[in-house]
Design a protein around this motif. Sequence first.
Motif, short mmCIF file in Angstrom:
data_model
loop_
_atom_site.label_atom_id
_atom_site.label_comp_id
_atom_site.label_asym_id
_atom_site.label_seq_id
_atom_site.Cartn_x
_atom_site.Cartn_y
_atom_site.Cartn_z
N GLN A 108 -14.27 7.08 -13.76
CA GLN A 108 -13.52 5.47 -13.11
C GLN A 108 -13.07 4.33 -13.99
O GLN A 108 -11.93 4.35 -13.56
CB GLN A 108 -14.28 4.35 -11.64
CG GLN A 108 -15.79 3.82 -12.67
CD GLN A 108 -16.63 4.49 -12.61
OE1 GLN A 108 -16.80 6.05 -12.60
NE2 GLN A 108 -18.13 4.05 -13.15
N ASP A 109 -13.83 3.88 -14.86
CA ASP A 109 -12.90 3.07 -15.92
C ASP A 109 -10.91 3.65 -16.77
O ASP A 109 -9.83 2.90 -16.92
CB ASP A 109 -13.99 3.72 -17.56
CG ASP A 109 -14.98 2.56 -16.76
OD1 ASP A 109 -15.18 1.39 -16.39
OD2 ASP A 109 -15.67 3.13 -17.80
N ARG A 133 -8.51 3.61 -13.73
CA ARG A 133 -8.34 1.61 -13.85
C ARG A 133 -7.43 1.51 -15.02
O ARG A 133 -6.78 0.91 -14.97
CB ARG A 133 -9.76 1.27 -13.84
CG ARG A 133 -10.62 1.23 -12.86
CD ARG A 133 -11.55 -0.52 -12.41
NE ARG A 133 -11.69 0.04 -11.14
CZ ARG A 133 -10.99 -0.43 -9.79
NH1 ARG A 133 -10.27 -1.23 -10.07
NH2 ARG A 133 -11.77 -0.88 -9.14
N GLY A 162 -5.75 -1.84 -14.84
CA GLY A 162 -7.15 -2.45 -13.79
C GLY A 162 -7.01 -2.60 -12.90
O GLY A 162 -7.82 -2.83 -12.28
N GLY A 167 -6.61 -0.18 -9.95
CA GLY A 167 -7.11 1.05 -9.09
C GLY A 167 -6.33 1.82 -8.76
O GLY A 167 -5.27 0.91 -8.03
N ARG A 180 -8.73 0.40 -6.27
CA ARG A 180 -8.12 -1.23 -5.25
C ARG A 180 -9.64 -1.61 -4.76
O ARG A 180 -9.57 -0.83 -3.62
CB ARG A 180 -7.16 -0.54 -5.24
CG ARG A 180 -6.51 -0.60 -3.52
CD ARG A 180 -4.84 -1.09 -3.76
NE ARG A 180 -4.02 0.12 -2.91
CZ ARG A 180 -4.98 0.11 -1.50
NH1 ARG A 180 -5.17 -1.16 -1.24
NH2 ARG A 180 -4.14 0.66 -0.82
#
Length: 320
Positions: free
Chosen positions: A196-197, A200, A205, A207, A228
């Motif tokens: 997930q990081d 992003r 950032g 999503g 998001r």
Amino acid sequence: MHAIRIQEHGGPEVMRWTELPDPVPGPGEALVRLGGAGVNYLDVGARSQGAGGWAAPVVLGAEGMGYVSALGAGVTDLAVGDRVAWFYHPGSYAELLAIPAAALVKVPEGVDDATAAGLLMQGLTANHLSTETYPVGPGDTAVVHAAAGGVGLLLTQLVKARGGRVIGLVSRAEKAAAAEEAGADHVLVHSGAGFQDRVRELTGGRGADVVYDGGGADTFASSQLALRPHGVHAYYGPFMGVPTLRPTDLPDSILLTYPVVHHHVPTREALVRRSAEVFDLVRAGRLTQRITGRYPLAEAARAHADLESRRTTGKLVLVP
């Protein structure tokens, strides 16, 4: 005729090349000589645990194509010799099948037998995911699990055709090239959670707008954390494990859905229309079915073993 039958559930070793009586088409059915059958994780779940109501003893297989060799009473929209395909008919690992005519669609010129044999189950699923489940539009970012697999390769192409951006996930580095060839903008090598990081980062950032998750229970939470606010988590991997969930566990007001391909084609009219959409994309060169393994029908157990190894990419088909 012969078919691949199981007497009990278990590993690929329970699959037997079995002689059975030739089927006879009843009213509203067509007798079809198999041209090829697609291999799907649905078949693995049916074989290993009877998932989806496939209680042993049973002939395996759900998807395929073939040639009409006889017609039952009342069938008027098919003719002997027609090339036909189906996305779901239990018992498709068989040399001959009696199939309801309403489940069959004609295969157009320009679509070869091998492609037609393994296209509709995953092609209709990818069509469903990218239209009704989350209608991808220009600029949308989609995370596609198993991006080098059968559904993933088709879904990546459909998202790109609709103007979206694809972040593909693959389990092994050697699978990345297949996902990139299908059009994925970024490919991440991840065999489980924790991506997930990176998603992003790739979305500034924000999503992703949608995550198409056929990865199973291990990837469930990370898929949601990669979205998001109000993004869509399309979870279609029940044969890979079903997680437990409380509604209050959902982050960022995301939307969770469990898309089922039968809901995409609930009527004969919808089946014909949606199948034509998929076939037309193939004929136009905008959708390519990547067939990476052809096995004799009698060696279906080997195809299952290869699929479960997770070393395969693309689509596997069985030929009589």
